[in-house]
Design an enzyme around this catalytic site. Structure first.
Site: not given
Length: 267
Positions: A122, A210
């Site tokens: 995620h 990220h």
């Protein structure tokens, strides 16, 4: 050496376990009876332990046993009625992405053998915060209202970067976003507004968006930054069709609070 960027996880990984479960609130009995009339006597017999063990209490949260969570330590202690909450954009890994990980992880483990692959992937839009049980639904409704105007968009995450959590008790290898940063900043701005409404911690000032790929217990920056990071970046750059593989469509925002998930599709 520059300090590794921080990631918005709790030490126990808010994305892979519920930090707490809701505490039930007992209601006082009515105790009503007619004037001049004594209430009927009642006697409560103890419930056998064998029966109680069949129904674990929903008021008790998970034990703070780090051995059960790969050595992870909770950032905040468990309290009844508190729910660890995290907002993120999920990424469903396909077969090609797993093929890339199957090359990256063994190389990284040559430098830090304790590394393990993330159980799910995620991109965080918030830090892990604590919500009281009765705040969850109002919080989610406000969040849905804030996210309602956002459209789907593509982003690319292809820059290898090393991260730690705030307590330096966990280290992560991640793929940093190289395109789509502006859209994520807009979303975080709205998420932060929700956090402020509920007097919760907002996201980092200069976030590094990220997707985390792997993690290990402890501060492993010395082992992973430098040569290891460079070798991993070369693998990513040279991997077949990596440009298309690491271009991801953001389709929904998800809020995880304890063991509950709330999805907010983007337009």
């Amino acid at each position: 050496m520059n300090a590794a960027p921080l990631v918005g996880y709790s030490s126990s990984g808010s994305e892979d376990e519920a930090e707490a479960v809701a505490a039930g609130r007992s209601k006082p009995g009515s105790g009503l009876h007619r004037c001049g009339q004594n209430p009927l006597p009642s006697q409560r017999f103890p419930v056998p332990d064998s029966v109680l063990n069949m129904f674990p209490s929903t008021e008790e949260g998970p034990e703070d046993d780090s051995a059960r969570h790969g050595g992870r330590i909770r950032t905040f202690p468990h309290e009844r009625g508190n729910w660890a909450t995290h907002i993120y954009i999920p990424y469903e890994a396909n077969e090609e992405f797993q093929d890339l990980l199957d090359v990256l992880l063994p190389r990284a483990q040559m430098f830090a053998p304790r590394l393990v692959q993330m159980e799910e992937f995620h991109l965080s839009l918030s830090q892990s915060v604590v919500l009281r049980h009765h705040w969850i639904l109002p919080f989610v409704q406000v969040l849905k209202d804030r996210m309602a105007s956002f459209q789907r968009f593509f982003f690319t995450a292809n820059r290898v970067k090393i991260y730690t959590n705030q307590e330096k008790t966990r280290t992560f290898i991640g793929l940093e976003v190289s395109s789509g940063h502006a859209q994520f900043l807009d979303m975080v701005s709205e998420v932060d507004r929700v956090m402020k409404e509920f007097d919760l911690t907002t996201f980092y000032q200069d976030p590094s968006f990220h997707v985390s790929l792997a993690w290990c217990v402890g501060d492993a920056r010395l082992q992973l930054e430098g040569q290891c990071q460079q070798e991993l970046q070369e693998i990513v750059d040279e991997f077949e069709d990596s440009e298309m593989l690491l271009r991801v469509l953001a389709e929904q925002v998800r809020c995880k609070s304890g063991n509950k998930f709330f999805s907010m599709p983007l337009k």
